[in-house]
Structures are given as C-alpha cells and as structure tokens.
Design a protein around this motif. Structure first.
Motif, short mmCIF file in Angstrom:
data_model
loop_
_atom_site.label_atom_id
_atom_site.label_comp_id
_atom_site.label_asym_id
_atom_site.label_seq_id
_atom_site.Cartn_x
_atom_site.Cartn_y
_atom_site.Cartn_z
N THR A 1 0.87 -1.16 -0.11
CA THR A 1 -0.05 -0.07 0.14
C THR A 1 0.95 1.37 0.06
O THR A 1 2.11 0.90 -0.20
N ASP A 2 0.41 2.41 -0.18
CA ASP A 2 1.08 3.68 -0.02
C ASP A 2 1.19 4.05 1.33
O ASP A 2 0.56 3.87 2.40
N TRP A 3 2.12 4.96 1.68
CA TRP A 3 2.55 5.30 3.21
C TRP A 3 1.32 5.91 3.66
O TRP A 3 1.33 5.75 4.98
N ASP A 4 0.75 7.14 3.13
CA ASP A 4 -0.45 7.78 3.73
C ASP A 4 -1.54 6.79 4.24
O ASP A 4 -1.96 7.03 5.29
N THR A 5 -1.85 5.82 3.26
CA THR A 5 -2.81 4.77 3.75
C THR A 5 -2.36 4.17 4.98
O THR A 5 -3.06 3.97 6.01
N ALA A 6 -1.14 3.58 4.83
CA ALA A 6 -0.66 2.78 6.01
C ALA A 6 -0.51 3.69 7.45
O ALA A 6 -0.86 3.19 8.30
N LEU A 7 0.08 5.00 7.28
CA LEU A 7 -0.20 5.40 8.54
C LEU A 7 -1.28 5.89 9.03
O LEU A 7 -1.52 6.11 10.27
N ASP A 8 -2.19 6.29 8.13
CA ASP A 8 -3.59 6.52 8.60
C ASP A 8 -4.13 5.43 9.30
O ASP A 8 -5.13 5.37 10.15
N GLY B 1 10.85 3.16 -1.57
CA GLY B 1 9.53 3.03 -0.88
C GLY B 1 9.74 2.87 0.73
O GLY B 1 9.02 2.83 1.54
N VAL B 2 11.20 2.94 0.87
CA VAL B 2 11.63 2.82 2.43
C VAL B 2 11.74 3.91 3.20
O VAL B 2 12.15 4.97 2.59
N ARG B 3 11.28 4.09 4.30
CA ARG B 3 11.53 5.17 5.14
C ARG B 3 12.32 5.14 6.45
O ARG B 3 12.16 3.92 7.05
N ASP B 4 12.74 6.20 6.99
CA ASP B 4 13.64 6.08 8.17
C ASP B 4 12.57 6.06 9.24
O ASP B 4 11.74 6.75 9.03
N LEU C 1 8.06 8.28 12.83
CA LEU C 1 7.63 8.67 14.18
C LEU C 1 6.92 10.25 13.94
O LEU C 1 6.12 10.51 14.45
N HIS C 2 7.67 11.11 13.11
CA HIS C 2 7.36 12.30 12.91
C HIS C 2 6.08 12.45 12.35
O HIS C 2 5.02 13.17 12.69
N GLU C 3 5.83 11.52 11.29
CA GLU C 3 4.55 11.56 10.75
C GLU C 3 3.08 10.81 11.54
O GLU C 3 2.25 11.60 11.50
N LEU C 4 3.60 10.04 12.52
CA LEU C 4 2.62 9.41 13.30
C LEU C 4 2.24 10.68 14.26
O LEU C 4 1.11 10.76 14.62
N ALA C 5 3.55 11.33 14.78
CA ALA C 5 2.99 11.99 15.85
C ALA C 5 2.03 13.24 15.33
O ALA C 5 1.40 13.92 15.77
N ARG C 6 2.48 13.81 14.05
CA ARG C 6 1.73 14.83 13.51
C ARG C 6 0.22 14.54 13.13
O ARG C 6 -0.68 15.18 13.85
N ARG C 7 0.25 13.36 12.99
CA ARG C 7 -1.42 12.87 12.61
C ARG C 7 -1.88 12.59 14.08
O ARG C 7 -3.29 12.78 14.16
N LEU C 8 -1.19 12.50 15.13
CA LEU C 8 -1.83 12.47 16.43
C LEU C 8 -1.96 13.69 17.11
O LEU C 8 -2.38 13.76 18.25
N ALA D 1 0.39 15.20 18.35
CA ALA D 1 1.24 15.22 19.48
C ALA D 1 1.91 16.77 19.72
O ALA D 1 2.14 17.50 18.77
N PRO D 2 2.05 16.79 20.87
CA PRO D 2 2.91 18.42 21.13
C PRO D 2 4.44 18.13 21.01
O PRO D 2 4.84 17.07 20.55
N SER D 3 5.12 18.92 21.17
CA SER D 3 6.58 19.14 20.97
C SER D 3 6.93 18.81 19.55
O SER D 3 6.17 18.97 18.60
N THR D 4 8.20 18.37 19.21
CA THR D 4 8.77 18.25 17.85
C THR D 4 9.21 16.93 17.77
O THR D 4 9.91 16.42 18.87
N PHE D 5 9.10 16.26 16.49
CA PHE D 5 9.71 14.87 16.26
C PHE D 5 10.70 15.19 14.90
O PHE D 5 10.08 14.87 13.84
N PRO D 6 11.90 15.59 15.22
CA PRO D 6 12.74 15.89 14.07
C PRO D 6 13.07 14.62 13.12
O PRO D 6 12.99 13.42 13.70
N THR D 7 13.17 14.89 11.72
CA THR D 7 13.22 13.71 10.79
C THR D 7 14.79 13.48 10.46
O THR D 7 15.25 12.56 9.88
N ASP D 8 15.64 14.67 11.19
CA ASP D 8 16.96 14.62 10.93
C ASP D 8 17.68 14.22 12.30
O ASP D 8 17.66 14.82 12.90
N PRO D 9 18.64 13.04 11.82
CA PRO D 9 19.26 12.60 12.99
C PRO D 9 20.11 13.52 13.66
O PRO D 9 20.00 13.32 14.97
#
Lengths: 729, 545
Positions: free
Chosen positions: A97-104, A505-508, A513-520, A522-530
């Motif tokens: 499936t695609d990422w948006d669907t999976a994360l949703d 199609g692979v993600r870090d 975590l950033h995408e899930l937190a955004r959809r939830l 969530a407060p604070s930030t979840f940086p995508t860059d290590p």
C-alpha cells in the motif's frame, strides 16, 4: 567513484569499524534506490551487495571482522526486502500500500484503542539495535505522542540484570567502565557465561595477554570456542552445572576473604557493606560449593588466588578483570549473580583500578545506548529515573510539555508481552527492531498474545516472523542507508554513516515517528533529521547519569574517542570510578546475596531429564531474521542442532543427525541431534536463532528476576524425544 | 508468641535470621541465650582458623546488629541452667527466668572425651546431672594442660599456639575433623602424628581401598599415621613453673608417643543435658519428630547437632534404643533451622504451606535427609565419600539382569594416590569414594546430589582428572574439518583449497577465505597449515576439486 564511507557493523555491541565502498556494478549511489531489480545477479538469482565491506582499523576490532560482518552488505538488496508498506487486507493477506494509507490505518487504530481502553492500551516494543536517535525519539513518542507508559524493549532479555546489578553496586551502569583495549595488559581475565569467540570474535584479540600469561579463566557449562582458548596452559575452563554460577561466585569470594586475599584498604575506603558480605559468604566454603556446582574445591581455591595475584600487581600491569555475559545473567537470580561477580571484583579492589576492573559484555549493537535514552519502562533520557520529579521536570522542559503529562513507569518486557490482548493489557502494539515471536521466552504465549491484538504494527526491513503476523508492516532503512550514533559495549559513542540510499519506498523510523506524531496532534517536535534529533538528545541527557551534552556530530566526525558521561565542557570519561563511584557518598555498595532455591531442575531420578541452555552461534545474530537470509551463513548453520554429550546421546539411544523434539510443559522445539563432548552430560544446548517449530524459546520459562525482570533463559528442565520419520517434516 | 532459643551457634543464628521478619513485624518475640560470647561462627572452618589460615571475621555468620535492630533480645555469655516446663520458663545461671510459649534447643554438640587414664570424664546421666547441675550443664569437661578438643575458638587458640611454635602435635582419632586439623597443622609447619585404632583413616566413611590410598597420601605429606592403636593413657611432665602438662600418649600395645599438644578428635555428643534434666526423651540427642518437635513436650523443639530426629510411629515409640542420630554436619542443621522458622512464619502470618501432593508441611514434617556427603577439607589431599561404600566389585553377580541391581565400579592406583569406587543401584549412585581425583569427585558429588544416572561407561568420569583431559586434543589439528579461524569459521580444508589455488601467504588466504581477518589470533595456525601444505607438496588432506 563513490568515496568510501566509514561506519560500523550492523550487528553486535562490539561495533567493529568497517568501510563501505560502492560496488563496481553500482557506481552511482542513487541508482541503487531506483534499480533494485538491477541489483539482482541475473546469472544465479542471488543478490549482489551494492557495497563492499572492508574491516577498518579501530581500537576495538583492529581491522578484523567476523563472518557476520563480512557478509552484512548481502542484506541490503536481498530478495524479500520490504520496499513498500504492507497492509493486511480483508483476505487476511498482506498487500502493498502507500505510506499515507498505512499511517492513517495505524493512527486510526491507535485512536480507536485509546478511546475504548485508555492510553496504556497502546504499547511500544523497542530494540537494542536502534540508533540512539531512534531509541530516544521512540521513548519520547510513546510518552507524549501516545501518552502511554507501556514501552519497553528487548534489552530486557539481554542487559537488564547486569544493568540492575551495576546500578545497585556502582550507582551507574556502563557495560565496560573502561576502554576495551585496557584488557590487553591483563594477566588474568575471568569470563563468566560469555562465548565471545562466537558472539563477537574480534574481541578475542584482547584476551591474548591473559592467554600468554596462562590466566584466561572461562566459566561455561559448555566447552565453547571461548573455553577452548584456555587450552594448552593458556588458562582454565570451569564447567559448572547450569544455574549454579551464583554459588561458584560465593565460593570464590569466600576464599578471597577467608585467605586474606582481599584488598582491605580499598574495602575500608571505597565500599560499604563488607561486614554483611563476609557473613553471607562465610557459609560457602569451597567444598560445599563443589557439591552444588560440580567445580572442584581445589579449582575454586586456585582461581581465587589467581584473581588476587593480579589485583596485587602495580596498577596498570598484569591486572585482573572479571567480565560477565548472558550465561550468568539470564536467570531468575541474574541480578544477584551479577552482583556476586561485582562483589568478588570489589573485595579484590578491581573496579576503578588502572589495568583491572569489572564489566559486563553488552550484546546488541546499541544495547548500551538503547538502555540510556528512554526505551526502558522506568527511564527517561540520560538514564534518568522516570519516578524522579527533578528528572521529569528536566525532560519535560526540553520537550516543552508539562511534567505531569509524562506518564509514570510502565511494565517490563515480559509482563508487557504477557498482557497482550488482555482486556486491561496492551491491545495495539508497535514493534521496532525486535522479533519477539522468536526471541521472547515462552514464545507460544507471545504468539497467542499477538494474535489477540486489535492492531499490530511492525517496522522492519524483512518480513520477520513477527512482521508476518502484523496488520501493518512499515519498511525501514538498514544500517548502511542511515545516519546516526551508536554506543558500543565500552560506552563509546560512535557514528553510523550512510553509504547508499535506501530503496524508494523505504523510510527512516524518525520520519515515521514524525508523521505519526503529526497525525496524532502530538505536542513538541519529532525531528526527521538525525543530527537535530541528537542535538535534542544532548539536552535531554544533560545532567543525567548518561550525560551526552558535550558530544555532537562534529566532535564524533573529528575522530575523537568519545566515552560517556561526557558533560558539556568536559573531555568525556574513558574510565569510570578512578576516584569515586556514582552513589552520592562516592562509595560502591557490596550487596550480600544469597542463593534461592529457584533454578528449574530435572526431577530427581528422571532418567531422560536434562537442563536446557540456549545461546548463540557464530553465524547467526539474535532471532536470525537477518543472518538466516545471508546464504553463506544460512548454508553453514541451516537448522537447529541440539548439542548432547555422547554419553547422554547413548543413554537416550540417539545418534548424530537424529531428529528430536525437546519437550516440557510449556511446549516443544524441534532440532537435529549434534553429538559433542563439548557439553556437560546433564546439559543440552539449543541455539535460539531459529523460527517456527525450531524456536528454542517455545520451552524457555517466562519467570523473571524480581529486580531486573530478566527472564530465565538458561535452565529449562526438558526431556528429549526422538521424532519418528513420519513425524519429521 | 514468645520464642526462646537456647544456643547461638551457626544453626541457632540461622534460625534467628529466618525468623527476623515476623519478629520485626511484631508477630513474635524472640529471646536468644548463648553461652559463647563470640557471635555465631561457622564451625566448619575452625581447623583452618586454628592454623591461622582463616580469620574469625570470615567465619562469622551471625548478623547481631540486624537481629537486635529487629527487636531480638540477644544474650550471649549467659547459660540456661534448667528448663521449667511446668512454668514455661527457662532458668539462667544468673537466676533470672525467661518465659516462653515455644522453646527451641540449638545447643549443639560437644567433643567426646575418650576414656583415657589421666583425663577426668564426666557422666551426664540424669542422676549425675541432678546432683551437679552447675558443673555439668552447659559446660564441657576440663582437660589437662596440653590436651584439647577442637570445637570452639578457645580450642583453636590452643592449637594455633602449638602450630606457631612448630611443636609436635598428636591427633587422636582419624575421622574427618582429626585429619583436617592434622593436615592443616602439618601444612602450617607443625610435626603431626595421627593415632587411631582402626585399620585405615576415616573408617566410617571410606572402604578399605580408599582408606589405604588416603593413608599413603597422608604419609607423603609428612603426617605420621599410627593405625591399629587404642589409646589407653596419657602421662604428664612438670613444667618449669611447676604446672603439670601433657607429655605422652600411651597406647594399649605399649607405644609411647611424646608430644607437646594432644588434640582429641573422637567424635561429638549432642548437648542434651537440659532436656535430660527436664525429663524430655533423649537418645543420642533430644528426640524430636520430623516436625522437629519433642516427643515429650509439644512446646519444645530441637534443631541442629542436639536434635535426634526419629519419626514417631507405633514401632519407634516402643523401642528403647532409637535408630539414627544427629548427622553432626552443618547442612542438615541449617535446613532444619530454615524449615522450622518457615513453618512458624506461615502459622503467624495465617497461612499454611503444602507439599506437591497438597499435604500440609507443618504436619508431615521435614523429608528425611539424604546420606551426607563427607569431604575432607585439605589443600593437597582430596577425599570425598558418601553412602554405601563397602561393597566390592565381585560381591554381586555383575551379569545383566535386574536393572535395579547394585553394581560396583572401581579404579585404584595407589602408587599415584588415586582411587575411585562408584556403587550404583539402577545406574544411580548409592555411594562413592574418591581419593586424589578432585574433578571426578566434584562430578560424582553433583550426580549423587541430583540422583542422576551415571554414564554407562563409568570411565568417562575418570577422564576429568586425566592429564590428557582435553577434548580438543582428540581432534587432529590438521584434520580437514578442524576449525582454524573461529571468527569466520574457516576450516583446514578451506585453507588448503585456497592454498591449492595459489594463495600461499597468510594474507592471501585471508583475502580469499577471511581466515585470520577477525581477531587475528589464528594467523600462526594458518601459517602452520600452509607450511604443512607446502611440505606435502600440495597433497592436501582432502581432495581438492
């Protein structure tokens, strides 16, 4: 030509340094991402590695790699790599499936579960292989994006007992509180329950000094390749009955104290509790220990004297080290056994003495860092206690949330897994970097629990046995495709660097975590860059026991040797305890421990009864989810072999190669017999790397240590039954 | 519940430790009366303490401070003179009375004084005890100067003085304790002579073969052993200060053995005189049932060396002489202390513990002790024995038949001081003797403890002590399947294949096979394999494809 990338091995905690160079057939980094099909060697269908691996000179591995490390790049473009999110359809099968669907789907599941059962009904199960950045953000995600206390990780099966014992004695837990290369100068090294020659082979180079001095002492019920390093006068192999290590250590400590070999000045100035310790070991004279362990009293005396001889040399020359591994720690009295080893080290005055010491050998790649930054049920980043109000304030400040919004302590791994699917337990589980259906004890209970879940989400790069049961599988990067930091077994922070791009199609996991937190929301930030994540980790750990505040990527990239604690403005801490221990008064604690009648033993007079111990093979890592996919490794160890002594095999009427079932009340694991003299006649050994009906953990117990919650992996009472030809698959 | 414990030795102090939680919780009060002033110590180590190799602080097992902190009334240096069962009180030598609901006797045992001309020996029968309670209760026989038992710290101090002065020490008795002190003293530099009347040392524990090898071993360590000699009298000399002191031991066959110190090691007798005086049934010790309760008084219990456990049945009640007796070993005593305290804890906390068949532990009592394993604690001689050891290999028909039959396997090499006998029933050890085979003994001990079946080839157990015990050696280092590089699991075969393809240096082989590219510890062996390959002109140990 792509420049070579300096990084470290994806597997164990030794984190051997390696250099990755793009293969000739894949000269362009980006090409790997788009042309995965081209990565297949058309001639034989096997994959070719997109990078070549070479050992790199480094103080720990000195350019050496083991078979697992050399073949690690094989996995980057293996068939079977998951390259798109997978979602279980109405037909019960997993479909891309695609990422948006999976994360949703994941977010909807989390919401549904939490609305119905509350925040703690969503659990997170992490891993000791995740980078510091991922481990840190996973803990943060659980606490403030999910608001759950239910997070723990597979390090609970690995380092929990040694960590608890270290914290209790020293006030801090760093696996090796000294650089690994310090071992080189030792004349005596006592290895308790660790088979480094197979689990982290390049480590063995650091034992050469002790071997040359005839002082390598290995305690193991099996005559492992590590035990064989003591052959030819290079040391001594003690072969106690499984589950009796604690008694052996009490006996050694008894001799040290009784014969006046203890460092009394050290005990007086640097420790507390010696009186109670003296009393507790007074009852364990060598002859009594002999009758419980099977180790001769004379050997116990000899070993105690040898250890003491090293402790009396000039600091820095010919010293003594005591090192423990999972063999003595993975027991229901594992914390007490590790404590007994520490007590022995303390009465000899080893910890903090230059050229001597005590340490525990961390197993997983980032088993050390993974336990420092918030994956543990009871801890916040920087090895802070989640129950400590000041620690909560500090971390809440960094995260920009009220301290009260951070949940309290959760429950440890085994309990968490036991709660799966129960009405008051975890009903939606997120798994990161762990293959619990193979690696957790009493695996059939775990399998049942996973089946009961409302939603199982697994992040992995292959369809591991756990991922195969998931509702949603999210494909993530492998080590050579990502940036980050790891903390090795010696407490050294090192850089993992990206050599190639991941498949398209692979993600870090940071992005996930950033995408899930955004959809939830969530407060604070979840940086995508290590790098940004690490900058936040620095602040969160500042002032904690595992303080990384003085470390940044620039420092690590400069080649500096970085050992934590590394407070801002300091130069780090290669060696702990030189002047003080981490308790408020600076003294180490001797904690008197007494054996409890706990070890599961075959019933008396049970003629077929054996004690089963589980462990590792050279060719495989952890649950084998990765190494079983490397042809060279899988060909060498294709299936599970039950090691039996020839006398035992003869008694049971079994021959080499026979198919058998190892049985007890918890379940049955299948294997083929391997007859070897390298094991005690009362003991059987199974590797735990195999899935399905070969899963050794189908017979192990999920009873846990009362202090560390470490499960009992090493003393399962079993019977062995031959499989008739029609029963074998 | 008011509990009074008489005796604060290792068993008494273990009982205190185990009962502390309920004392701390206020569910029981505990008063302890101990005659010795030192805190409870591990008596097993007294011989080593006597020769100065173990300090007192390494022997102490009692945590006095913890006990007192929990509220235990701990009185040492005080003795109980009498038990007033009617009043439920004990009477101390200070005249004070202490009330109890339950009384636990852990008075231990005293060293036997043999019948020897020149040494007074007290009778402790009821008539004597009633006549001389002050002299006989809680006190030992007074021995002349130069004569000592070896039981407590004062005894140890006397021995230590003799050993320090490298004096001549005569040990009377060749049981485990006698031999331990003889060997320890000899090791510490004293001249030691052991006198005993049996045919070989440790007659109660060893068979003839094992005893013979042990005697040989004792002699080689410099201990003189005089067997078949019954001691009859001691003679005295007058010291410069006018006092009389031990001079020589005279045996029935006329030997006169001169020495500076005579150590009596002739066994022990339970201290049961308080029970005797109080009218409780005694035999070898205070007679208690498997619940450790006196046959005569439900409120009196006994544990450790003073307790003679006999199951109370129709048959035993009628007997004058009761079977068995205290083991004299610390392990069973500790188990009794822990068991009794656990039952009382259950009771006080309002629950009952059950065995696997659901029977209440407190009512069925302790399971009988297995035969005790006897180990000689000594630096250079290793002796372990247990159970039935007398049968000889040819006593029974060794032909296969009854699978539960008794079988004996034996190995004897007196010249090299090695001896093992294994007696099995149904393949499981019912007894064994091991002399001079420490690793074998350790394995046999464990097999006996666990009731595990021996390997059909008994010689497997002997190999643990062989100088050639090295399982790796029976693998030819150059066998094709021998592993050379453990890091990468590379075999001899693989290296030879590589060499056959022209890789003739360690580095080349490393590049080809990865051998030596891990820890590097096998590079020497790779070079050996290559050298051998070159020597044999490329004739590999295995066919090269």
């Amino acid at each position: 030509m792509t420049p070579a990338t300096d990084t470290h091995c994806p597997y164990c905690a030794l984190q051997c340094a390696m250099t990755l160079t793009a293969s000739a057939r894949e000269p362009v980094m980006a090409a790997a991402a788009t042309a995965t099909a081209g990565a297949m060697d058309a001639s034989d269908g096997a994959s070719i590695a997109p990078v070549t691996v070479a050992g790199r000179d480094f103080p720990t591995n000195r350019g050496g790699l083991c078979k697992k490390g050399w073949t690690s790049a094989e996995l980057l473009r293996r068939p079977g790599r998951i390259e798109q999110p997978l979602l279980r359809g109405a037909d019960g099968e997993l479909h891309e499936t695609d990422w948006d669907t999976a994360l949703d789907v994941v977010v909807a599941g989390i919401r549904r579960t939490q609305e119905r059962y509350g925040p703690d009904a969503v659990g997170v199960f992490g891993g000791g292989g995740l980078t510091n950045e991922k481990a840190y953000l996973l803990g943060k995600f659980a606490r403030i994006a999910l608001g759950t206390s239910r997070i723990d990780y597979n390090g609970r099966f690995c380092m929990a007992s040694a960590a608890a014992a270290g914290t209790r004695a020293f006030g801090i837990d760093r696996g090796l509180p000294f650089p690994l290369s310090d071992l080189d100068g030792a004349a005596t090294v006592l290895l308790l329950g660790t088979n480094v020659a197979e689990t982290m082979p390049p480590f063995v180079g650091h034992l050469a000094g002790a071997q040359a001095a005839g002082g390598l002492i290995v305690v193991d019920p099996r005559r492992t390749p590590t035990a064989r390093l003591t052959d030819d006068g290079q040391g001594l192999h003690l072969q106690p009955a499984p589950g009796t290590d604690l008694l052996l250590l009490l006996g050694l400590t008894h001799v040290v104290l009784a014969e006046g070999l203890a460092d009394e000045a050290y005990l007086a100035n640097r420790t507390m509790g010696v009186d109670a310790l003296r009393r507790s070991v007074a009852a364990w004279w060598p002859e009594r220990v002999q009758s419980e362990t099977g180790v001769a009293a004379l050997t116990i005396r000899r070993v105690a004297r040898r250890l003491a001889a090293g402790a009396r040399t000039e600091p820095g020359t010919g010293g003594t080290y005591i090192l423990t591994g999972r063999g003595v720690e993975q027991h229901v009295d594992g914390t007490d056994t590790a404590t007994a080893a520490i007590n022995l080290a303390l009465v000899l005055g080893l910890p903090g003495r230059l050229g001597s010491g005590y340490g525990t050998l961390t197993g997983q790649g980032n088993g050390q860092g993974g336990r420092e930054h918030g994956q543990k049920a009871d801890q916040l980043p920087g090895y802070r206690k989640i129950t400590d109000p000041a620690a909560r304030e500090h971390v809440a400040g960094v995260w920009g949330v009220p301290a009260a919004s951070i949940p309290g302590p959760g429950i440890p791994a085994v309990e968490l897994l036991q709660s799966l699917g129960r009405p008051d337990g975890v009903r939606t589980l997120l798994v990161h970097g762990s293959n619990v259906v193979v690696s957790a004890p009493n695996a059939s209970v775990v399998r049942r629990g996973l089946a009961e879940l409302d939603l199982l989400v697994v992040c992995d790069f292959f369809l591991s046995e756990t991922a195969a049961l998931a509702d949603v599988v999210l494909p993530v990067c492998q080590w050579a495709e990502e940036e980050g930091t790891m903390t090795s077994l010696e407490g050294r922070v090192i850089r993992r660097r990206r050599a190639i791009d991941p498949p398209a199609g692979v993600r870090d996991e940071l992005w996930i975590l950033h995408e899930l937190a955004r959809r939830l929301d969530a407060p604070s930030t979840f940086p995508t860059d290590p790098d940004t994540a690490f900058e936040e980790l620095r602040l969160a750990s500042e002032g904690g026991l595992a303080d990384y505040s003085g470390v940044d990527y620039a420092l690590l990239d400069s080649g500096a040797e970085v050992y934590w604690p590394y407070p801002r403005g300091s130069a780090g801490t290669p060696r702990l305890f030189a002047d003080r221990f981490a308790h408020a008064d600076g003294r180490a604690r001797l904690v008197a421990v007494t054996p409890r009648p706990s070890a599961e033993r075959p019933a008396r007079g049970e003629s077929n009864g054996l004690t089963l111990i589980t462990g590792r093979l050279l060719e495989h890592y952890q649950s084998g989810a990765q190494t079983r996919r490397v042809p060279e490794l899988a060909d060498a160890q294709p299936d599970s072999r039950l090691r039996l002594h020839p006398a035992t095999a003869a008694r049971l009427g079994l021959a080499d190669g026979d198919r058998v079932e190892v049985v007890n009340a918890r379940g049955a694991a299948r294997a083929r017999v391997l007859v070897t003299r390298d094991i005690r006649p009362d003991t059987a050994f199974l590797p735990f790397h195999y899935p399905g009906d070969e899963t050794a953990n189908l017979v192990t117990s999920d009873a846990v240590d009362p202090v560390s919650s470490m499960p009992e992996f090493k003393t399962s009472a079993v019977r062995v039954r031959r499989l008739e030809p029609q029963e074998a698959r | 519940m008011r509990v009074v414990l008489v005796g604060y030795g290792p068993v008494g102090s273990r009982f205190v430790d185990e009962l502390l939680p309920v004392v701390r919780a206020g569910l029981a009060s505990l008063t302890v009366i101990g005659t010795e002033t030192a805190d409870a110590y591990n008596r097993v180590l007294v011989a080593e303490h006597a020769v100065g190799s173990v300090g007192l602080d390494s022997m102490t097992v009692a945590d006095r401070a913890a006990a007192e902190e929990a509220g235990v009334d701990l009185r040492t240096g005080v003795s109980v003179r009498r038990i007033d069962r009617g009043a439920h009180e004990v009477v101390l030598d200070t005249g004070e009375r202490v009330a109890y609901d339950r009384l636990v006797l852990a008075t231990g045992a005293r060293a036997n004084t043999p019948t020897l001309d020149g040494i007074e020996r007290s009778r402790r029968d009821l008539a004597s005890l009633e006549r001389y309670p002050a002299e006989l209760v809680a006190s030992d026989d007074r021995l002349p100067q130069g004569v000592t038992a070896l039981r407590d710290l004062d005894d140890a101090a006397r021995v230590r003085e003799a050993v320090r002065g490298r004096k001549r020490v005569i040990v009377l008795g060749a049981g485990v304790l006698g031999l331990e002190i003889a060997l320890a003293a000899a090791h510490a530099g004293a001249q030691v002579c052991v006198v005993h009347h049996g045919a070989h040392p440790m007659p109660r524990n060893l068979d003839r073969g094992g005893g013979g090898v042990l005697r040989q071993a004792l002699r080689r360590t410099g201990v003189t052993v005089i067997a078949h000699s019954r001691a009859e009298a001691i003679a005295f000399r007058t010291e410069a200060d006018g006092s009389r002191a031990f001079d020589m031991l005279v045996t029935a066959d006329g030997k006169q053995l001169k020495g500076d110190l005579l150590v009596l090691s002739c066994g022990v007798t339970p201290r049961a005189e308080l029970a005797t005086l109080a009218g409780l049934r005694t035999s070898t010790g205070v007679v208690v049932d498997r619940g450790l309760r006196s046959w005569s008084d439900p409120d009196v219990f006994a544990i450790g060396d003073c307790a003679h456990v006999v199951e109370r049945t129709e048959e035993t009640i009628g007997r004058r002489d009761l079977p068995g007796g205290p083991s004299g070993l610390i392990g069973p005593g500790w188990r009794q202390a822990a068991w009794l305290a656990a039952r009382w804890t259950d009771e006080l906390e309002g629950r009952a513990a059950h065995d696997h068949e659901g029977r209440e532990l407190a009512s069925i009592g302790m399971a009988p002790e297995a035969d005790p394993i006897v180990m000689l604690k000594a630096e250079h001689i290793d002796v372990v024995a247990v159970g039935e050891v007398a049968p000889e290999p040819w006593d029974d028909d060794p032909a296969p038949g009854d699978p539960g039959a008794r079988r004996v396997a034996q190995w004897a090499d007196p010249e090299h001081l090695r001896y093992v006998k294994m007696v099995t029933r149904g393949g499981v050890l019912s007894g064994f003797v091991s002399v001079g085979m420490p690793r074998t003994a350790a394995e046999l001990t464990l097999l006996f403890e666990r009731r595990a079946e021996l390997p059909a080839d008994r010689s497997m157990l002997l190999r643990f002590d062989g100088p050639d015990y090295d399982p790796s050696e029976d693998a030819d280092a150059f066998a094709p399947t021998s592993t050379v590089c453990w890091c990468n699991a590379v075999t001899v075969e693989r290296i030879e294949e590589s060499a056959a393809c022209g890789n003739d240096t360690v580095e080349c082989v490393g590049r080809d096979t990865r051998a030596g590219t891990g820890c590097g510890g096998c590079k020497g062996r790779i070079a050996d394999v290559l050298a051998r390959f070159a020597e044999t002109g490329g004739a590999a140990a295995s066919p090269v494809g």
